[in-house]
Design a protein around this motif. Structure first.
Motif, PDB file in Angstrom:
ATOM      1  N   ALA A 193       0.469  -1.399   0.045  1.00  0.00           N
ATOM      2  CA  ALA A 193      -0.069   0.061  -0.230  1.00  0.00           C
ATOM      3  C   ALA A 193       0.542   0.737   0.419  1.00  0.00           C
ATOM      4  O   ALA A 193       2.004   1.142   0.240  1.00  0.00           O
ATOM      5  CB  ALA A 193      -0.983  -0.016   0.862  1.00  0.00           C
ATOM      6  N   ALA A 194       0.507   2.466  -0.781  1.00  0.00           N
ATOM      7  CA  ALA A 194       1.530   3.097  -1.171  1.00  0.00           C
ATOM      8  C   ALA A 194       0.940   4.173   0.227  1.00  0.00           C
ATOM      9  O   ALA A 194       1.836   5.028   0.369  1.00  0.00           O
ATOM     10  CB  ALA A 194       1.647   4.029  -2.390  1.00  0.00           C
ATOM     11  N   THR A 195      -0.205   4.466   1.118  1.00  0.00           N
ATOM     12  CA  THR A 195      -0.003   5.382   1.956  1.00  0.00           C
ATOM     13  C   THR A 195      -1.342   3.812   2.812  1.00  0.00           C
ATOM     14  O   THR A 195      -1.826   3.182   2.321  1.00  0.00           O
ATOM     15  CB  THR A 195      -1.367   6.421   1.449  1.00  0.00           C
ATOM     16  OG1 THR A 195      -2.513   6.280   0.551  1.00  0.00           O
ATOM     17  CG2 THR A 195      -0.665   6.998   0.250  1.00  0.00           C
ATOM     18  N   THR A 196      -1.115   4.785   3.827  1.00  0.00           N
ATOM     19  CA  THR A 196      -2.497   4.421   5.155  1.00  0.00           C
ATOM     20  C   THR A 196      -3.846   4.866   4.811  1.00  0.00           C
ATOM     21  O   THR A 196      -4.170   6.078   4.129  1.00  0.00           O
ATOM     22  CB  THR A 196      -1.506   4.788   6.795  1.00  0.00           C
ATOM     23  OG1 THR A 196      -0.321   4.169   6.923  1.00  0.00           O
ATOM     24  CG2 THR A 196      -2.705   4.437   7.754  1.00  0.00           C
ATOM     25  N   GLY A 197      -4.164   4.189   5.207  1.00  0.00           N
ATOM     26  CA  GLY A 197      -6.024   3.522   5.289  1.00  0.00           C
ATOM     27  C   GLY A 197      -6.380   3.329   4.009  1.00  0.00           C
ATOM     28  O   GLY A 197      -6.316   1.953   4.050  1.00  0.00           O
ATOM     29  N   SER A 198      -7.830   3.468   3.098  1.00  0.00           N
ATOM     30  CA  SER A 198      -8.402   2.831   1.988  1.00  0.00           C
ATOM     31  C   SER A 198      -7.946   2.381   1.011  1.00  0.00           C
ATOM     32  O   SER A 198      -7.076   3.193   0.654  1.00  0.00           O
ATOM     33  CB  SER A 198      -9.454   3.561   2.285  1.00  0.00           C
ATOM     34  OG  SER A 198      -9.843   3.601   3.374  1.00  0.00           O
ATOM     35  N   HIS A 199      -8.020   1.627   0.412  1.00  0.00           N
ATOM     36  CA  HIS A 199      -7.277   1.292  -1.131  1.00  0.00           C
ATOM     37  C   HIS A 199      -8.761   0.272  -1.427  1.00  0.00           C
ATOM     38  O   HIS A 199      -9.632  -0.316  -1.205  1.00  0.00           O
ATOM     39  CB  HIS A 199      -6.678   0.737  -0.748  1.00  0.00           C
ATOM     40  CG  HIS A 199      -5.043   1.907  -0.696  1.00  0.00           C
ATOM     41  ND1 HIS A 199      -4.307   2.647  -1.729  1.00  0.00           N
ATOM     42  CD2 HIS A 199      -3.881   1.460   0.547  1.00  0.00           C
ATOM     43  CE1 HIS A 199      -3.038   3.281  -1.124  1.00  0.00           C
ATOM     44  NE2 HIS A 199      -3.384   2.500   0.598  1.00  0.00           N
ATOM     45  N   VAL A 200      -8.651   0.739  -2.670  1.00  0.00           N
ATOM     46  CA  VAL A 200      -9.890  -0.146  -3.492  1.00  0.00           C
ATOM     47  C   VAL A 200      -9.186  -1.810  -4.167  1.00  0.00           C
ATOM     48  O   VAL A 200      -7.847  -1.783  -4.168  1.00  0.00           O
ATOM     49  CB  VAL A 200      -9.954   0.695  -5.569  1.00  0.00           C
ATOM     50  CG1 VAL A 200     -10.080  -0.025  -6.302  1.00  0.00           C
ATOM     51  CG2 VAL A 200     -10.304   1.738  -4.844  1.00  0.00           C
ATOM     52  N   VAL A 201     -10.181  -2.438  -3.720  1.00  0.00           N
ATOM     53  CA  VAL A 201      -9.425  -3.944  -3.871  1.00  0.00           C
ATOM     54  C   VAL A 201     -10.710  -4.799  -4.857  1.00  0.00           C
ATOM     55  O   VAL A 201     -12.272  -4.923  -4.624  1.00  0.00           O
ATOM     56  CB  VAL A 201      -9.911  -4.586  -3.124  1.00  0.00           C
ATOM     57  CG1 VAL A 201      -9.723  -6.231  -3.585  1.00  0.00           C
ATOM     58  CG2 VAL A 201      -8.607  -4.222  -1.450  1.00  0.00           C
ATOM     59  N   ILE A 202     -10.826  -4.828  -6.567  1.00  0.00           N
ATOM     60  CA  ILE A 202     -10.933  -4.984  -6.815  1.00  0.00           C
ATOM     61  C   ILE A 202     -11.151  -7.472  -6.841  1.00  0.00           C
ATOM     62  O   ILE A 202     -10.067  -7.482  -7.074  1.00  0.00           O
ATOM     63  CB  ILE A 202     -11.109  -4.857  -8.358  1.00  0.00           C
ATOM     64  CG1 ILE A 202     -11.223  -3.222  -8.247  1.00  0.00           C
ATOM     65  CG2 ILE A 202     -11.952  -5.620  -9.129  1.00  0.00           C
ATOM     66  CD1 ILE A 202      -9.878  -2.429 -10.085  1.00  0.00           C
ATOM     67  N   VAL A 203     -11.847  -7.597  -6.428  1.00  0.00           N
ATOM     68  CA  VAL A 203     -12.492  -8.710  -6.514  1.00  0.00           C
ATOM     69  C   VAL A 203     -12.994  -9.455  -7.585  1.00  0.00           C
ATOM     70  O   VAL A 203     -13.411  -9.239  -7.735  1.00  0.00           O
ATOM     71  CB  VAL A 203     -13.130  -9.244  -4.847  1.00  0.00           C
ATOM     72  CG1 VAL A 203     -12.951 -10.536  -4.585  1.00  0.00           C
ATOM     73  CG2 VAL A 203     -12.266  -8.327  -3.783  1.00  0.00           C
ATOM     74  N   TYR A 204     -11.960 -10.468  -8.672  1.00  0.00           N
ATOM     75  CA  TYR A 204     -12.845 -11.649  -9.729  1.00  0.00           C
ATOM     76  C   TYR A 204     -13.130 -12.881  -9.174  1.00  0.00           C
ATOM     77  O   TYR A 204     -12.939 -12.795  -8.112  1.00  0.00           O
ATOM     78  CB  TYR A 204     -11.932 -11.409 -10.231  1.00  0.00           C
ATOM     79  CG  TYR A 204     -11.470 -10.193 -11.326  1.00  0.00           C
ATOM     80  CD1 TYR A 204     -11.832  -9.031 -12.271  1.00  0.00           C
ATOM     81  CD2 TYR A 204     -10.707  -8.914 -10.383  1.00  0.00           C
ATOM     82  CE1 TYR A 204     -11.420  -8.227 -12.737  1.00  0.00           C
ATOM     83  CE2 TYR A 204      -9.554  -7.899 -11.002  1.00  0.00           C
ATOM     84  CZ  TYR A 204     -10.728  -6.684 -12.402  1.00  0.00           C
ATOM     85  OH  TYR A 204     -10.240  -6.297 -12.870  1.00  0.00           O
ATOM     86  N   TYR A 205     -14.415 -12.944  -9.491  1.00  0.00           N
ATOM     87  CA  TYR A 205     -15.257 -14.222  -8.828  1.00  0.00           C
ATOM     88  C   TYR A 205     -15.737 -14.705 -10.048  1.00  0.00           C
ATOM     89  O   TYR A 205     -16.377 -14.221 -10.767  1.00  0.00           O
ATOM     90  CB  TYR A 205     -15.255 -13.632  -7.432  1.00  0.00           C
ATOM     91  CG  TYR A 205     -16.865 -13.355  -8.225  1.00  0.00           C
ATOM     92  CD1 TYR A 205     -18.057 -13.981  -8.008  1.00  0.00           C
ATOM     93  CD2 TYR A 205     -17.227 -11.883  -7.974  1.00  0.00           C
ATOM     94  CE1 TYR A 205     -19.673 -13.194  -8.132  1.00  0.00           C
ATOM     95  CE2 TYR A 205     -18.042 -11.111  -8.206  1.00  0.00           C
ATOM     96  CZ  TYR A 205     -19.753 -11.416  -7.554  1.00  0.00           C
ATOM     97  OH  TYR A 205     -20.745 -11.284  -7.927  1.00  0.00           O
TER      98      TYR A 205
END
Length: 390
Positions: A297-309
């Protein structure tokens, strides 16, 4: 510091990609150089043939892009139009077109490489800029992958993003006007990360039918990298020569991190073959907590996670998708754990049919000590193909 616009588009499965992409108009203002975007254009449909498109007139005029035939008459053609407008016009600009069945479509600008094409002509420089942009957005699998674009063109600019660490490749050429040999100039060269964290439909995998080729592959440059191009920055080429012509509007693409479900550090299920899945496998029958570790993670906090399922049942299944991390201060580690609500994963139409869902869990610390934890619901879980982290 420039203002950039990053497109946040929910990814689509191949079976629904046209409907999901055609009227996309979701943007988020961020500060930084260069430009974020997403791909998903399966093919470029006849930009140099009679198809209702005329580069000598504006896209928003009848003689520039005809409403009733050509590109506007097919789903694939309309997808091409959506990317033409995205590449050419800036955020805030839209055009509306009608098809032969009197259905109206609205297309939104985003990158702004050729704002003059809204009402005027697209000259050779404009054609090269739009061509590079169109090729940069091709994904032959139809899966939407977030990308980071760098270019000498001021509408994009220079500036890497630590959350997109893999320099995939550079695209350049002209898809509109044939060269003296009667063929189209459509080229790419491989970046140093073209074979890292590979994703379906992009460079580094078997793409299938694409309009571009690599002109630099030879006995010395067996990888076909971009060493023949000139550069004023380490972010990517500024010019790329082929034969006697030099292209001055290349676009360099960076990809984010990807992790395969079958390679999870802690597996709560069974690895099975899957013909349509990334790298041909998925994690199935997940009955206990599954973890993917080593997430940057480049920064602390929230990041986008794309889940392919995949979910071949007729009902939705649920999972919690949490970010966990350990932050080190001297010799002390502090665990940060977030617990998200259970997320619904709708049916995909078959266990071998992939769809995706976009989430933004918090709990990340800057660095590589992060994990993504998947906790299945009581009614069963979807199968996990792969995830991407922004």
């Amino acid at each position: 510091m420039e203002t950039r616009w990053k497109l946040l588009v929910a990814a689509c499965s191949l079976s629904v990609v046209t409907a999901c992409s055609e009227n996309t108009d979701v943007t988020q203002n961020e500060e930084g150089a260069a430009t974020g975007s997403d791909n998903g254009l399966q093919a470029v449909n006849g930009l140099n043939t009679y198809n209702g498109l005329n580069v000598y007139n504006g896209l928003n005029t009848y003689n520039g892009l005809t409403s009733y035939n050509g590109l506007m008459s097919t789903a694939g053609g309309r997808m091409t139009v959506s990317y033409l407008v995205r590449c050419a016009l800036p955020v805030g600009k839209k055009i509306t077109k009608q098809d032969a069945n009197n259905n109206w479509y609205t297309y939104a600008g985003a990158i702004g490489l050729a704002p003059q094409w809204e009402t005027g002509a697209c000259d050779s420089s404009c054609q090269e800029a739009i061509s590079a942009c169109m090729m940069a957005h091709i994904n032959t699998s139809g899966v939407h992958i977030p990308l980071w674009l760098d270019s000498p063109m001021t509408a994009i600019g220079w500036g890497t993003n630590a959350q997109y660490p893999n320099r995939e490749g550079t695209f350049f050429g002209n898809l509109f006007t044939p060269n003296s040999a009667g063929t189209l100039d459509a080229f790419y060269c491989n970046g140093p990360g073209f074979d890292k964290d590979t994703v379906p439909g992009r460079l580094g995998v078997a793409q299938g039918n694409v309009p571009y080729s690599n002109p630099y592959i030879n006995s010395v440059n067996t990888v076909g990298d971009c060493r023949a191009c000139g550069s004023t920055t380490t972010d990517g080429p500024s010019t790329c020569p082929v034969a006697t012509k030099t292209f001055r509007s290349p676009i360099t693409v960076y990809r984010g991190q990807t992790f395969q479900g079958e390679n999870a550090t802690t597996k709560g299920g069974t690895v099975v073959n899957c013909s349509s899945c990334s790298q041909g496998k998925r994690l199935s029958a997940i009955k206990s907590i599954t973890k993917i570790t080593g997430v940057y993670a480049a920064t602390t906090g929230s990041h986008v996670v794309i889940v392919y399922y995949t979910n071949g049942d007729s009902v939705s299944h649920t999972m919690q998708v949490d970010a966990e991390s350990d932050s080190q201060s001297g010799s002390t580690y502090t665990a940060q754990v977030t617990v998200s609500p259970f997320v619904s994963f709708p049916p995909t139409g078959g266990w071998d049919k992939v769809n995706s869902i976009l989430l933004t869990p918090s709990g990340f610390y800057a660095g590589t000590t992060n994990s993504i934890k998947f906790t299945p619901g009581t009614g069963g879980a979807p199968d996990l193909d792969w995830i991407e982290i922004e």
